[in-house]
Design an enzyme around this catalytic site. Structure first.
Site, PDB file in Angstrom:
ATOM      1  NE  ARG A 160      55.804   1.874 -18.329  1.00 25.99           N
ATOM      2  CZ  ARG A 160      55.121   1.149 -19.221  1.00 25.99           C
ATOM      3  NH1 ARG A 160      53.833   0.912 -19.024  1.00 25.99           N
ATOM      4  NH2 ARG A 160      55.703   0.652 -20.297  1.00 25.99           N
ATOM      5  CG  ASP A 161      48.112   6.884 -13.487  1.00 27.14           C
ATOM      6  OD1 ASP A 161      47.241   7.577 -14.041  1.00 27.14           O
ATOM      7  OD2 ASP A 161      48.242   6.825 -12.243  1.00 27.14           O
ATOM      8  CB  ILE A 162      52.013   8.405 -10.080  1.00 25.28           C
ATOM      9  CG1 ILE A 162      53.141   8.358  -9.066  1.00 25.28           C
ATOM     10  CG2 ILE A 162      50.713   8.867  -9.451  1.00 25.28           C
ATOM     11  CD1 ILE A 162      53.564   9.729  -8.547  1.00 25.28           C
ATOM     12  CG  HIS A 175      44.976  13.043 -18.107  1.00 22.87           C
ATOM     13  ND1 HIS A 175      44.569  14.264 -17.608  1.00 22.87           N
ATOM     14  CD2 HIS A 175      44.412  12.118 -17.299  1.00 22.87           C
ATOM     15  CE1 HIS A 175      43.811  14.077 -16.544  1.00 22.87           C
ATOM     16  NE2 HIS A 175      43.681  12.778 -16.337  1.00 22.87           N
ATOM     17  CD  GLU A 193      42.240  11.947  -9.085  1.00 28.58           C
ATOM     18  OE1 GLU A 193      43.488  11.962  -9.013  1.00 28.58           O
ATOM     19  OE2 GLU A 193      41.550  10.972  -8.758  1.00 28.58           O
TER      20      GLU A 193
HETATM   21  P1  DGP Z   1      42.112  11.909 -13.784  1.00 33.40           P
HETATM   22  O1  DGP Z   1      41.158  11.542 -12.690  1.00 33.40           O
HETATM   23  O2  DGP Z   1      41.658  11.379 -15.116  1.00 33.40           O
HETATM   24  O3  DGP Z   1      42.423  13.395 -13.808  1.00 33.40           O
HETATM   25  O4  DGP Z   1      43.452  11.102 -13.462  1.00 33.40           O
HETATM   26  C1  DGP Z   1      44.674  11.696 -13.129  1.00 33.40           C
HETATM   27  C2  DGP Z   1      45.717  10.610 -13.110  1.00 33.40           C
HETATM   28  O5  DGP Z   1      46.995  11.210 -12.970  1.00 33.40           O
HETATM   29  C3  DGP Z   1      45.586   9.608 -11.964  1.00 33.40           C
HETATM   30  O6  DGP Z   1      45.382   8.299 -12.515  1.00 33.40           O
HETATM   31  C4  DGP Z   1      46.917   9.662 -11.224  1.00 33.40           C
HETATM   32  C5  DGP Z   1      47.820  10.381 -12.194  1.00 33.40           C
HETATM   33  N1  DGP Z   1      48.828  11.233 -11.582  1.00 33.40           N
HETATM   34  C6  DGP Z   1      48.601  12.205 -10.675  1.00 33.40           C
HETATM   35  N2  DGP Z   1      49.748  12.807 -10.349  1.00 33.40           N
HETATM   36  C7  DGP Z   1      50.717  12.190 -11.070  1.00 33.40           C
HETATM   37  C8  DGP Z   1      52.125  12.364 -11.163  1.00 33.40           C
HETATM   38  O7  DGP Z   1      52.739  13.219 -10.532  1.00 33.40           O
HETATM   39  N3  DGP Z   1      52.792  11.529 -12.017  1.00 33.40           N
HETATM   40  C9  DGP Z   1      52.153  10.569 -12.744  1.00 33.40           C
HETATM   41  N4  DGP Z   1      52.888   9.811 -13.537  1.00 33.40           N
HETATM   42  N5  DGP Z   1      50.820  10.387 -12.684  1.00 33.40           N
HETATM   43  C10 DGP Z   1      50.122  11.180 -11.845  1.00 33.40           C
END
Ligand code: DGP
Length: 125
Positions: free
Chosen positions: A34-36, A109, A104
């Site tokens: 799951r996205d944070i 992903h 980011e």
């Molecule tokens: P993008 O812009 O597509 O690279 O999105 C990166 C996503 O990753 C963003 O929606 C937040 C998520 N994210 C960043 N750090 C973490 C983390 O440590 N854990 C989780 N579960 N998600 C994260």
């Protein structure tokens, strides 16, 4: 030219078990969690375990086994989270890449988003 993979990116740390994650699915070659910072009631990230920066990198260099596993894992996440239109209300997949894609985290992903109407595909500008 060529893709440069940063072993210190946050998803590499998740894959090494250095940072916890809320796992939805783990397969031989893929991990979904799951996205944070969820943007919808369902917001799951699906990543290959291999060192791939973007979807095009993965498509060019991954093995057939990795490609098959990953595509099936994305589909399985849609089923597990009940967003598949086969019984659910639908979803959107997003794979950001590079500067214009506003990526980011430099490890491939796919975002799987659902659980609400997601609006237009892109803002008008
Ligand atoms: P993008 O812009 O597509 O690279 O999105 C990166 C996503 O990753 C963003 O929606 C937040 C998520 N994210 C960043 N750090 C973490 C983390 O440590 N854990 C989780 N579960 N998600 C994260």
């Amino acid at each position: 030219m060529g893709y440069v993979y940063d072993d210190q990116n946050i998803f590499a740390k998740i894959l090494r078990g250095e940072i916890p994650n809320d796992t939805v699915l783990e397969t031989e070659h893929s991990l979904a969690f799951r996205d944070i910072n969820p943007q919808a009631p369902t917001h799951v990230l699906v990543i290959p375990k291999g060192r791939y920066v973007t979807f095009d990198h993965f498509a060019a260099e991954a093995s057939d086994a990795e490609l098959l596993d990953y595509v099936r894992a994305v589909g399985e996440v849609c089923r597990i989270t009940a967003v598949s239109p086969d019984g659910g209300d639908g979803y959107r997949m997003i794979a950001n890449a590079g500067a214009h894609g506003v990526q980011e985290v430099p490890h491939l992903h796919v975002h799987v988003l659902g659980g609400r109407v997601l609006g237009r595909m892109l803002p008008l500008r």
